[in-house]
Every structure is written in structure tokens, then in C-alpha cells.
Motif scaffolding. Structure first.
Motif, PDB file in Angstrom:
ATOM      1  N   GLU A 198       1.655   6.257   5.552  1.00  0.00           N
ATOM      2  CA  GLU A 198       0.991   6.186   6.856  1.00  0.00           C
ATOM      3  C   GLU A 198      -0.516   6.374   6.727  1.00  0.00           C
ATOM      4  OE1 GLU A 198       3.218   8.937   9.226  1.00  0.00           O
ATOM      5  OE2 GLU A 198       4.696   7.411   9.797  1.00  0.00           O
ATOM      6  N   LEU A 199      -0.905   7.162   5.741  1.00  0.00           N
ATOM      7  CA  LEU A 199      -2.331   7.405   5.542  1.00  0.00           C
ATOM      8  C   LEU A 199      -3.021   6.234   4.848  1.00  0.00           C
ATOM      9  CD1 LEU A 199      -4.308  10.287   5.321  1.00  0.00           C
ATOM     10  CD2 LEU A 199      -4.112   9.538   2.955  1.00  0.00           C
ATOM     11  N   SER A 200      -2.237   5.457   4.093  1.00  0.00           N
ATOM     12  CA  SER A 200      -2.844   4.494   3.178  1.00  0.00           C
ATOM     13  C   SER A 200      -2.820   3.078   3.723  1.00  0.00           C
ATOM     14  CB  SER A 200      -2.098   4.515   1.843  1.00  0.00           C
ATOM     15  OG  SER A 200      -2.064   5.817   1.337  1.00  0.00           O
ATOM     16  N   SER A 201      -3.641   2.232   3.118  1.00  0.00           N
ATOM     17  CA  SER A 201      -3.582   0.823   3.498  1.00  0.00           C
ATOM     18  C   SER A 201      -2.666   0.053   2.550  1.00  0.00           C
ATOM     19  CB  SER A 201      -4.989   0.225   3.494  1.00  0.00           C
ATOM     20  OG  SER A 201      -5.569   0.403   2.231  1.00  0.00           O
ATOM     21  N   ARG A 202      -2.572   0.500   1.309  1.00  0.00           N
ATOM     22  CA  ARG A 202      -1.660  -0.161   0.378  1.00  0.00           C
ATOM     23  C   ARG A 202      -0.849   0.874  -0.362  1.00  0.00           C
ATOM     24  NH1 ARG A 202      -3.050  -2.794  -3.876  1.00  0.00           N
ATOM     25  NH2 ARG A 202      -5.124  -1.869  -4.080  1.00  0.00           N
ATOM     26  N   GLY A 203       0.227   0.420  -0.977  1.00  0.00           N
ATOM     27  CA  GLY A 203       1.044   1.376  -1.713  1.00  0.00           C
ATOM     28  C   GLY A 203       1.715   0.750  -2.923  1.00  0.00           C
ATOM     29  N   GLY A 208      11.023   4.439 -12.931  1.00  0.00           N
ATOM     30  CA  GLY A 208      11.167   4.442 -14.382  1.00  0.00           C
ATOM     31  C   GLY A 208       9.898   4.033 -15.117  1.00  0.00           C
ATOM     32  N   GLY A 209       8.747   4.466 -14.605  1.00  0.00           N
ATOM     33  CA  GLY A 209       7.497   4.200 -15.290  1.00  0.00           C
ATOM     34  C   GLY A 209       6.923   2.815 -15.042  1.00  0.00           C
ATOM     35  N   ARG A 210       7.561   2.020 -14.178  1.00  0.00           N
ATOM     36  CA  ARG A 210       7.036   0.692 -13.864  1.00  0.00           C
ATOM     37  C   ARG A 210       6.793   0.556 -12.375  1.00  0.00           C
ATOM     38  NH1 ARG A 210       8.736  -2.853 -18.213  1.00  0.00           N
ATOM     39  NH2 ARG A 210      10.269  -1.704 -19.411  1.00  0.00           N
ATOM     40  N   VAL A 211       5.948  -0.401 -12.017  1.00  0.00           N
ATOM     41  CA  VAL A 211       5.755  -0.699 -10.612  1.00  0.00           C
ATOM     42  C   VAL A 211       6.946  -1.533 -10.139  1.00  0.00           C
ATOM     43  CG1 VAL A 211       4.310  -1.866  -8.921  1.00  0.00           C
ATOM     44  CG2 VAL A 211       3.256  -0.655 -10.849  1.00  0.00           C
ATOM     45  N   ALA A 212       7.722  -0.954  -9.217  1.00  0.00           N
ATOM     46  CA  ALA A 212       8.893  -1.670  -8.706  1.00  0.00           C
ATOM     47  C   ALA A 212       8.510  -2.512  -7.494  1.00  0.00           C
ATOM     48  CB  ALA A 212       9.992  -0.684  -8.340  1.00  0.00           C
ATOM     49  N   LEU A 213       7.618  -1.999  -6.703  1.00  0.00           N
ATOM     50  CA  LEU A 213       7.179  -2.695  -5.491  1.00  0.00           C
ATOM     51  C   LEU A 213       5.716  -2.370  -5.282  1.00  0.00           C
ATOM     52  CD1 LEU A 213       9.816  -1.868  -2.708  1.00  0.00           C
ATOM     53  CD2 LEU A 213       9.113  -4.161  -3.438  1.00  0.00           C
ATOM     54  N   ALA A 214       4.983  -3.317  -4.702  1.00  0.00           N
ATOM     55  CA  ALA A 214       3.599  -3.024  -4.365  1.00  0.00           C
ATOM     56  C   ALA A 214       3.240  -3.861  -3.145  1.00  0.00           C
ATOM     57  CB  ALA A 214       2.675  -3.375  -5.527  1.00  0.00           C
ATOM     58  N   ASP A 219       4.021  -2.823   5.317  1.00  0.00           N
ATOM     59  CA  ASP A 219       5.189  -3.592   4.866  1.00  0.00           C
ATOM     60  C   ASP A 219       6.153  -2.703   4.087  1.00  0.00           C
ATOM     61  OD1 ASP A 219       3.904  -5.678   6.000  1.00  0.00           O
ATOM     62  OD2 ASP A 219       3.211  -6.564   4.088  1.00  0.00           O
ATOM     63  N   LEU A 220       5.591  -1.816   3.256  1.00  0.00           N
ATOM     64  CA  LEU A 220       6.459  -0.925   2.482  1.00  0.00           C
ATOM     65  C   LEU A 220       7.215   0.013   3.407  1.00  0.00           C
ATOM     66  CD1 LEU A 220       4.162   0.022  -0.544  1.00  0.00           C
ATOM     67  CD2 LEU A 220       6.145  -1.492  -0.565  1.00  0.00           C
ATOM     68  N   LEU A 221       6.507   0.540   4.397  1.00  0.00           N
ATOM     69  CA  LEU A 221       7.171   1.440   5.346  1.00  0.00           C
ATOM     70  C   LEU A 221       8.303   0.720   6.064  1.00  0.00           C
ATOM     71  CD1 LEU A 221       4.266   3.439   7.058  1.00  0.00           C
ATOM     72  CD2 LEU A 221       6.316   4.416   6.020  1.00  0.00           C
TER      73      LEU A 221
END
Ligand code: ATP
Ligand code: MG
Lengths: 233, 296
Positions: A198-203, A208-214, A219-221
Motif C-alpha cells: 500500500e505504501l509502494s508504487s511497485r513491488g 526461494g531466492g528468485r523474483v517470482a512476481l514483479a 496489481d500485486l495487491l
């Protein structure tokens, strides 16, 4: 301002972060969420220079800082508020803040100190106390204020809400929003995924040490995967 | 008297332990080198310059301080820095090894015999506040007090001192503040070695002699003093050193009476190590310490 490409970090040969790509633009607020052990703290340690990457590159304001030791990254505008509110327990509150300004010789230090104290009046009341005698919330405030004393352009925060009562967490998140409003870019690692997004513009979502979603924080919320895994729905 | 010398040497142990968690067993040898360098400096500079006694002593002290600082920095750089991440035992064994190396080099350089330390200060006993003291004794106490005040000022009042304390609490956290931890470690060795040089000159002046083996016992006793005060704790090292000095001289005075004349005062060394054992058994954190556990 921050460009991370293919970053790999390991503890004694055991990989903790792999092939990590991550960007933060000037003044942006970016959240990193993920389960326990996903590699969030490891990522921040790598960015701050506390760990040497096995592979990949880190650029800050166009400069390659991949091999720079931690103490040289501070004067390039990067500051980390470590996990578990690392304050110097046996230094006073005021001495902790002075440590934040360790590399500075400019005349603006006094003014910045006043600004920290007006952001967190509690710290002013307790400025002569040893930091170890502060409550958890006060220590977190001190760790954030101390990081600001180096005048960072990018502030890395590792779970600032950990173990804090809800109203204290709210106070801390308000402070982070204020800092961001002053133009400082924020990279916020949190278990409290909702508050962070909620505080951020992107996430970024680490698994497991990798980016699963960005992507976009909104959109993530809204995404069902994030809602199920991190928002308890 | 000896207490103030123990205190100066104990400071070197405690400061290095505070920052690296390392017992620098070679520290006693730095004291020895300090004493022998001063003797050589006096021997060379005295005839060459014809300086009056006290001034010559001061110059010799300066030379000795510089030599010891160099030795301390060299030890750190060559022996300890490569082992910063290594297990504690490795570093400890290295420290003992360095101690043996320095001792043997000193033996080669200065020989096996006792070297006499010339009396450069007026040494007639005087009466001060009802006690009989010599000029040497007065100077030892005064210089120790001065060194401690300067050290406390450095540690508690300066930016460098603050960085040293911060580094002692957490090197990683200090580096996040922009502190170059390597540099702080070197500074710690430099300061400890300067104090060791001062102690070496004093102890040689006090006994009027020095030799290559003197650092061993002195180092062990100073280490005891540091443990007694609480290792890692700077005021603790001062208190521990002075306390050990008192315990030893009382012990030496009464040991004959205590043992019915069976043991003489040359058994005074027993007391230092009895203290070490007692402290380690009953109060391992020392008189002023409560934080051995959180360093381990
Ligand atoms: N000091 C360490 N030594 C060895 N392995 C470590 C160390 N710290 C973390 N790890 C391992 O690295 C992986 C990532 O840990 P990390 O602390 O980065 O996770 P995290 O996302 O911050 O988790 P948390 O939410 O619990 O803080 C985990 O598998 C963890 O067990
Ligand atoms: Mg973590």
C-alpha cells in the motif's frame, strides 16, 4: 538510480539469492515481499555491501558498486536500516545519530539532527540514554533516524515493523512516507505485505531466492496469487 | 607501581579483544620490544647527543613508541587480518606463534643476557604524604594516569573513539555507517602498542634491566588483569591492573606469614594466577564486565 542485474548471493556456497533483477528509480518507493527465508534480507545485505556477490552487478546512479565494500557505499547515497533494528546498544541515542553522520563534515549536520528529533520527539527526550534501554519501537525509530543522518538518496529498510505493536507500526510507516516525500527513494522489505504494497508504487515477490512476481503494487495487491500466499485470504 | 604497568598492558589486550574478539598473546612481546628498543636508543643517542637524562629518556620513549606502533600494525596486517574470518582457535594459535617468533627475533637482535637500563632520573627516595617514593615511581604513576586520561578522552569524546566503540559492538553495523573497519582495527593496534611501549620503558626503568624473555610473564599478568577487570572493558582493564598490583604486593608481603615461612616472597607470581583461576571460575565476566556472552 539502482539497477541490479543477475545478482547471486550465497552463504558458504549455499545459494540464497539467484538471478535477481531489481530496479529502483530516483524517489521511487518499492516493496519486496516474500515468505520466511525467501532471501529478502540477503538481498539487502548484498545491496549494502555486507555480502560479496557471486555473480551479477549492482549499479547506483550509473556507477558500478558491485565490488565496493559497505563503508564506501554509504557516501554514494545508500543507507540500510538492518533487520532486527540494529542500533549500537551501548552508545547513547545521540551518539547513534552521530554515527549516522560519520562520514559527513558539512555544516548541515545540526539541522538534520533537529529534523530527526522533530520527526521522532521521543528520541530527543531520550537522547542521552543508551540505545539498548529504548523500547523496540523507539529503537526502530532510532535506526531509521540514524540512516537519515547520512543523507541517503536510497534508503533500504529491512522489516521495520517486525515485532512492533500496530499503532507503532503505523507511526513507522507514516515516517517512511514522510521520508519518501522528501525525495528519498525507498526499498522496503516487509513480512507485512499489505502495508508495504500500500505504501509502494511497485513491488517484487521473492520465492526461494528468485523474483517470482514483479509489478505495479496495486496489481500485486489485486492478484489472487499474492492475496492467497501473502495477504492471508 | 607494577599495577599501573599491568593496567597499561591490559588495555592493549582488552581493546583488541573488544574489537576482534582475539586474545593477542603477542602483546606482551610488544612490551618487551618497547623496553629493548628504548635501551638501544639510550645507548646510541646518549653518547651521540649528550642530552641530559630526563630528556634522553623522553626521546628514547618516543623512539620506542614508534617502533612498537610499527610492530603492532605489522602484526595486525601480516598475522591477524588474513584470519579475520577464520575460527577463533586459529587466530589464538597464530597469536601464540607470533609471540614465539618475536621473542626469538629479539633474542637474535639483543642477545640472551640481561641488558641494564641506565638510571636517568633522580632516584633519591623522597617522603610524599608519609610514604617513601622515588622519582621513577612518581613518574610511572603520573605517566600512567596521563595516558589513561588521554585514552579515555580519545575513546569517549572523539569521533574516532565513537567509531571504535561502535566497531567493538558490531563491525558490520559500523561499516553501514561508513566506518572503514580495517582502519579502526589498525588504530586499535597502534594505540595498544603505544601503551605497551610506555609500559615497557617503565618496567625496564623500574627494575633497571630488561631482556628478551620479559614479555612473557608480564603479558600473562596483564592478561590476568584484563580478565579480572572484564575483558573487552576499558575502565575494567585499568581497575584490573591496579587491583592485581595491590593483590600481588600484599600477597608478597604476607605469603611468608600465611604459609608459616614455607614460601617466600619470590612466590608472588602465584597470586596473579590464583586470581586468574578464581576469576575464571567464579566471575568470568570480570569485575566490571557483564557482557562476555554477547561477544561469543
Ligand atoms: N547467516 C546465514 N548463514 C547461512 N545461511 C543463511 C544466513 N542468513 C540467511 N541464511 C539462509 O539464506 C536464505 C535466505 O535468508 P534471508 O534471511 O535472506 O530470508 P528473509 O527473506 O529475510 O527471511 P525472513 O523473513 O525470515 O527475514 C534462507 O534459506 C536462510 O536460511
Ligand atoms: Mg529477513
Amino acid at each position: 538510480m539502482l539497477e541490479v542485474r543477475g545478482l547471486a548471493l550465497a552463504y558458504d556456497g549455499i545459494a540464497a539469492v539467484r538471478e535477481l533483477d531489481l530496479d529502483v528509480a530516483a524517489g521511487e518507493r518499492v516493496a519486496v515481499i516474500g515468505a520466511n527465508g525467501a532471501g529478502k534480507s540477503t538481498t539487502l545485505k548484498g545491496l549494502a555491501g555486507l555480502m560479496h556477490p557471486r555473480a551479477g552487478s549492482i549499479r547506483l546512479n550509473g556507477e558500478d558498486i558491485t565490488r565496493q565494500p559497505a563503508h564506501e557505499r554509504v557516501c554514494r547515497g545508500l543507507s540500510l536500516v538492518p533487520e532486527g533494528r540494529g542500533v549500537f546498544a551501548r552508545l547513547t541515542v545521540a551518539e547513534n545519530l552521530d554515527m549516522g553522520a560519520y562520514l559527513r563534515v558539512d555544516p548541515g549536520i545540526e539541522g538534520d539532527l533537529d529534523r530527526c528529533y522533530s520527526m521522532f520527539p521521543r528520541l530527543h527526550e531520550r537522547r542521552r540514554q543508551l540505545a539498548g534501554t529504548l523500547s523496540g519501537g523507539e529503537q526502530q525509530m532510532l535506526a531509521i533516524a540514524r540512516a537519515l543522518m547520512s543523507r541517503p538518496s536510497l534508503l533500504l529498510l529491512d522489516e521495520p515493523s517486525m515485532g512492533l505493536a500496530p499503532q507503532v507500526t503505523t507511526r513507522i510507516f507514516e515516517a517512511i512516507a514522510d521520508i519518501s516525500a522528501g525525495g528519498v527513494a525507498i526499498l522496503l522489505v516487509e513480512q507485512n505485505a499489505r502495508a508495504a504494497l500500500e505504501l509502494s508504487s511497485r513491488g517484487y515477490v521473492l520465492e526461494g531466492g528468485r523474483v517470482a512476481l514483479a509489478g505495479d503494487a496495486r496489481d500485486l495487491l489485486a492478484s489472487s496469487a499474492v492475496r492467497r500466499a501473502y495477504l492471508g485470504e | 607501581m607494577l599495577g599501573s604497568i599491568y593496567a597499561l598492558v591490559a588495555l592493549g589486550y582488552t581493546m583488541v579483544y573488544g574489537i576482534l574478539g582475539l586474545i593477542n598473546f603477542a602483546h606482551g612481546e610488544v612490551v618487551m620490544v618497547g623496553a629493548l628498543v628504548a635501551i638501544t636508543a639510550i645507548g646510541v643517542l646518549g653518547p651521540a647527543t649528550g642530552l641530559p637524562g630526563p630528556l634522553l629518556l623522553l626521546v628514547a620513549l618516543g623512539v620506542s613508541v614508534l617502533a612498537c606502533m610499527l610492530l603492532g600494525a605489522l602484526l595486525e596486517r601480516v598475522a591477524y587480518r588474513p584470519l579475520r574470518e577464520a575460527p577463533r582457535l586459529t587466530a589464538l594459535i597464530t597469536a601464540i606463534g607470533m609471540s614465539i617468533v618475536i621473542q626469538n627475533l629479539a633474542m637474535l637482535a639483543w642477545g640472551r643476557q640481561y641488558l641494564s637500563f641506565p638510571a636517568l632520573l633522580p632516584n633519591e627516595p623522597m617522603i610524599l604524604l608519609g610514604a617513601t617514593v622515588t622519582g621513577t615511581q612518581l613518574i610511572i604513576v603520573a605517566l600512567t594516569a596521563l595516558a589513561m586520561v588521554v585514552l579515555m578522552g580519545l575513546v569517549n569524546r572523539t569521533r574516532l573513539g565513537r567509531a571504535m566503540r561502535a566497531t567493538a559492538q558490531s563491525p558490520a553495523l559500523a561499516s553501514l555507517m561508513g566506518v572503514n573497519v580495517d582502519r579502526i582495527v589498525v588504530v586499535t593496534f597502534l594505540v595498544g602498542s603505544a601503551l605497551a611501549a610506555l609500559a615497557g620503558v617503565m618496567v625496564a626503568g623500574y627494575y633497571g634491566q630488561a631482556h628478551y624473555h620479559m614479555g612473557f610473564m608480564l603479558g600473562l599478568k596483564a592478561f590476568t588483569a584484563a580478565v579480572l577487570g572484564g575483558i573487552g572493558n576499558i575502565p575494567g582493564a585499568m581497575v584490573g591492573g591496579l587491583a592485581l598490583g595491590v593483590i600481588e604486593s600484599l600477597g608478597a608481603g604476607y605469603i611468608g606469614a600465611l604459609t608459616g615461612g614455607f614460601l617466600g616472597s619470590h612466590y608472588q607470581d602465584v597470586f596473579a594466577f590464583a586470581v586468574l583461576v578464581l576469576v575464571l571460575v567464579f566471575r568470568p565476566s570480570g569485575l566490571l564486565g557483564e557482557r562476555v556472552a554477547d561477544r561469543a
